[in-house]
Motif scaffolding. Structure first.
Motif, PDB file in Angstrom:
ATOM      1  N   LEU A 373       0.838  -1.201   0.000  1.00 42.45           N
ATOM      2  CA  LEU A 373       0.000   0.000   0.000  1.00 42.45           C
ATOM      3  C   LEU A 373       0.870   1.248   0.000  1.00 42.45           C
ATOM      4  O   LEU A 373       1.994   1.245   0.528  1.00 42.45           O
ATOM      5  N   HIS A 374       0.341   2.301  -0.582  1.00 40.77           N
ATOM      6  CA  HIS A 374       1.056   3.572  -0.673  1.00 40.77           C
ATOM      7  C   HIS A 374       0.684   4.449   0.517  1.00 40.77           C
ATOM      8  O   HIS A 374      -0.488   4.756   0.740  1.00 40.77           O
ATOM      9  N   LEU A 381       6.123   2.844   0.355  1.00 44.86           N
ATOM     10  CA  LEU A 381       5.290   1.654   0.234  1.00 44.86           C
ATOM     11  C   LEU A 381       5.552   0.736   1.414  1.00 44.86           C
ATOM     12  O   LEU A 381       6.704   0.529   1.812  1.00 44.86           O
ATOM     13  N   LEU A 413       2.957   1.894  -9.484  1.00 44.33           N
ATOM     14  CA  LEU A 413       2.203   2.913  -8.757  1.00 44.33           C
ATOM     15  C   LEU A 413       2.189   4.228  -9.524  1.00 44.33           C
ATOM     16  O   LEU A 413       1.189   4.933  -9.554  1.00 44.33           O
ATOM     17  N   GLY A 458      -2.304   1.078  -4.175  1.00 45.10           N
ATOM     18  CA  GLY A 458      -1.303   0.061  -3.855  1.00 45.10           C
ATOM     19  C   GLY A 458      -1.007  -0.814  -5.058  1.00 45.10           C
ATOM     20  O   GLY A 458      -1.449  -0.552  -6.175  1.00 45.10           O
TER      21      GLY A 458
END
Length: 840
Positions: A373-374, A381, A413, A458
């Motif tokens: 996930l960002h 990340l 991303l 993500g």
């Protein structure tokens, strides 16, 4: 085909040559016998003297004549067409079967050299003529071409098959053989030729050939792979569909075994073949088979065995159907259904992502799968879910964070497009930190974006495909699963928000009590003092002659009454009595109360000191009083119109810290400051920026004990500036964190609360600074976030209070103990916006 056995009939006479009947031919018996009779008569002249020998000779002559007649009869009555030529190419025998075949009688043909008339419309040599002419193979080939069977010549026979269009109304196919007739000296004395009508066989052969062509076309048109092999497993035929599906062409497999059984299925296949040999058929057998390139396909097999007779080898006819895609789609659907059904079973988002990564890892047969996930605040990340065959790697992954440029997922991303690499060595130079941090060798990787609405939140990754390489089907599958992952994450976020709201409601009773006590301290008591002071002022003024201030005092008293009503209404709101007035009004009045007192004194000063004075001091005009109040409101809550300026962020921060540093010089704190160089210019209202900075710095100072540490950072991000203040103070309890920006809310217990000198530890406050910042963020479009961890010693000992100095804490033996126990981080992200995008 009729073959004759060798017949050597040799009659020896004194002075006569020997004639030999060779294999597959009939000698010119009539000519031989007639010639022999003449010789006997000649010999009789010399043998008259011996009567016994003459009688014996006559007897032998009669026997030869009888034998000659028998041989002629055999030739004439033979069921196959026969004709014989002498050395001069003249016909000596032309039997009845040939008469029927050709339509010519023996009477017409015998003694002539027109044997070609029986077969051709124009004159040309027949096979027997070519033998008498001692023609070479090349000369024979010139007349008969590939119809000539050259292999028979070594056996003394010359054979061919040809179509004779002039025989009969529709022509005839004849198989004909010819051989030389030689004498005892090996000289050619003639030639015999036999013929066989094979028209029906040729018609059947043509029909069979046509059927074979039709069947072959059908097999080549069938879309399913087909292979034919014998009982020894040697391939005799594969159709184009087989070549297209498995990669082997017929010329690669003909006469060879088919190497497409996976090693782990050898025993299973051996058992299946044993059953097939017994039953001679196989119906819907599901298994896996290899392609030429090493891929594995799921297939269904049907097979049947056929043999023409007991002596011929059986032919096994096998049809296969590739169900790999079908099984893949079924597996995909089952996976999506399992994931959807599992959502209620995993209320925690991390547990759900771990389950999904396990499913992905098994579905694409990979060594690992992860969900990254960002973090939009920190810009990196982190692993939300991970599943690896190697437990150590899985454990390490949960603690690692990657910058976007350190992994392939960062590229996904950024671009929003899937990325597939089957030779990870090529990316090792670009992303050297990936394997170093994980302690894991990446050989192949597939990444797809996780999209929520129009943004990418993500990346879903599969690592190290087993047995084969990642392909487009894996990418399609993971893209589909990524959609489910996005929905799951959003649902989990909504679920977390609902649970947080529920916890907030559960903690409302405690929060209400704290808020009411806080309001009582900050509002009710000063209003009471102000009301009492007003009453005293009224009495003093009423004693002064000529003081006409009754209406003014009534107005002040009336508005103080309104403040009291506001306090009561606020209490009703906290007790859920349904009052909907804005709490902000109460705070505004509270903030202005001291200034009101001062303004009243200034406004009433005219004649209070010396009413008989010649030049009494003038009072402050009412419009100036109102203007002063407006300025205070603007100062505390921001002016109605804001002026944007180009701000040197670092310079502004340094100047502010220099001023504030003098104000909290009495605190013993370690302040660490870091600013990126260079920082972009910020277009922002400067006074608002200073209030935000000052409020956050003051908040961190008042919540950090002496000997503690505060870290202040200003970082250059791609689209703006990130301002972070990290204090290693006591932190905020989890249930209080959700209400920290709401105003009228103090994180301190009421019993411990007191208004102290600004910047003292636990100095307290009105709870309005963070609310004001939140209002600014909504108006000006910047982002304000907070994360906090409550001091573990206070969590474990709820009755304890932080002494405000690490050296006096009974739990901490060193500064490090305190730094590790708790913290608070406030982050403000100022986006770089065009002037046309400014809010406010």
């Amino acid at each position: 085909m009729i073959l004759y056995s060798n017949l050597n009939c040799r009659n020896r006479f004194h002075g006569a040559g020997d004639l030999t009947f060779n294999s597959g031919a009939v000698q010119n018996l009539s000519s031989f016998i007639r010639g022999s009779t003449g010789l006997v008569k000649s010999f009789g002249v010399f043998m008259k003297k011996d009567g016994d020998e003459a009688a014996s000779l006559k007897k032998r002559i009669r026997e030869l004549e009888e034998e000659n007649q028998s041989l002629n009869k055999i030739i004439q009555t033979a069921p196959i067409p026969i004709f014989v030529l002498d050395r001069d190419h003249r016909i000596t025998h032309f039997n009845r079967a040939l008469e029927e075949l050709s339509g010519f009688s023996s009477r017409e043909m015998i003694g002539t050299d027109t044997q070609w008339k029986a077969f051709y419309a124009k004159k040309r040599p027949v096979m027997a003529d070519l033998i008498l002419n001692r023609s070479s193979d090349d000369e024979i080939l010139a007349h008969y071409g590939l119809k000539y069977n050259k292999s028979m010549a070594g056996k003394g026979l010359f054979a061919a098959t040809d179509f004779f269009p002039d025989l009969g109304p529709e022509g005839r196919w004849l198989y004909f053989t010819a051989a030389a007739v030689t004498n005892s000296r090996g000289e050619i004395a003639g030639a015999v030729e036999t013929l066989q009508d094979v028209t029906e066989e040729k018609i059947k052969e043509k029909q069979v050939t046509e059927l074979y062509r039709i069947y072959r076309q059908i097999l080549e048109f069938v879309p399913y792979p087909i292979v034919v092999y014998d009982d020894h497993g040697l391939v005799s035929y594969v159709n184009p569909a087989f070549s297209k599906t498995f990669g082997w062409a017929l010329d690669e497999l003909s006469g060879k075994p088919l190497p497409f059984v996976p090693e782990d299925l050898m025993q299973e296949t051996y058992d299946m073949l044993n059953r097939f040999r017994e039953n001679r058929k196989l119906t819907r057998y599901e298994t896996r088979r290899l392609t030429k390139e090493g891929g594995i396909l799921d297939v269904v097999i049907w097979a049947v065995s056929h043999s023409g007779d007991k002596e011929s080898s059986a032919q096994n006819f096998v049809i296969l159907r590739d169900i790999t895609e079908e099984k893949r789609l079924q597996a995909n659907n089952r996976t999506i259904m399992r994931i959807s059904a599992a959502l209620p079973e995993y209320p925690e988002l991390e547990d759900l992502m771990d389950y999904i990564t396990r499913e992905v890892k098994e579905l694409v047969t990979a060594e690992g799968a992860v969900v990254l996930l960002h973090d939009e605040i920190k810009g990196d990340l982190f692993f939300l879910g991970a599943s690896y065959d190697d437990a150590g790697t899985e454990k390490r992954a949960r603690k690692i964070r990657f910058a976007p440029d350190e992994v392939l997922a960062g590229k996904v991303l950024k671009t929003g497009e899937p990325a597939m690499v089957n030779n990870a060595d090529a990316t090792l130079k670009v992303y050297p930190e990936r394997d170093r941090k994980l302690g894991y060798e990446t050989r192949s990787i597939l990444c797809v974006p996780i999209k929520s609405d129009s943004r990418i939140i993500g990346v879903l990754c599969a690592i190290n495909k087993k047995l084969s390489l990642f392909n487009d089907k894996d990418r399609e599958l993971m893209t589909m699963i990524a959609g489910t992952v996005a929905i799951s994450i959003e649902n989990a976020w909504f679920s977390d928000a609902l649970k947080d709201a529920y916890r907030d409601v559960a903690s409302m009773n405690r929060a209400k009590g704290k808020a009411i006590n806080h309001l009582s301290h900050e509002l009710k008591t000063p209003v009471a003092v102000l009301t009492g002071s007003l009453q005293i002022l009224r009495k003093k003024i009423s004693a002064l002659p000529g003081a006409a201030l009754e209406s003014t005092l009534n107005r002040i008293e009336r508005n103080l009454g309104r403040i009291v009503e506001i306090q009561e209404e606020t209490s009703d709101i906290m007790e859920n009595k349904g009052y909907s007035a804005r709490a902000m009004l109460v705070k505004m009045l509270e903030t202005c109360q001291d200034e009101l007192e001062t303004l009243i004194e200034h406004h009433l000063v005219s004649a209070c000191h010396d009413p008989k004075a010649a030049n009494p001091a003038p009072g402050l005009p009412l419009d100036q009083v109102l203007d002063r109040i407006r300025k205070i409101i603007d100062q505390e809550f921001g002016p109605r119109a804001m002026t944007y300026k180009n701000i040197d962020f670092k310079k502004t921060l340094d100047e502010l810290l220099e001023i504030m540093g003098r104000e909290f010089h009495f605190r013993n704190l370690e302040i660490r400051i870091h600013t990126d160089a260079p920082l972009p210019e910020l277009v922002f209202p400067k006074d608002v920026l200073k209030k935000i900075m000052a409020g956050l710095i003051k908040n961190s100072v008042e919540n950090t004990p002496d000997l503690g540490r505060i870290e202040i950072r200003a970082e250059n991000r791609k689209n703006g500036i990130l301002f972070r203040i990290h204090d290693f103070g006591v932190g905020i309890e989890e249930e209080d964190q959700k209400r920290i920006f709401e105003g009228f809310f103090s994180t301190q217990e009421t019993l411990f609360y007191s208004t102290k000198t600004p910047y003292e530890f636990n100095a307290g406050g009105k709870g309005m600074e963070l609310l004001r910042m939140k209002l600014f963020s909504e108006r000006l479009g910047f982002t304000l976030n907070m994360e906090s961890k409550r001091c573990i010693y206070l969590m474990e000992n709820p009755d304890e209070e932080c002494p405000g100095d690490i050296s006096r804490c009974r739990f901490c033996k060193s500064q490090k103990d305190c730094l590790d126990s708790g913290h608070s981080i406030f982050s403000v992200f100022f986006p770089m916006e065009d002037s046309g995008e400014r809010k406010g």
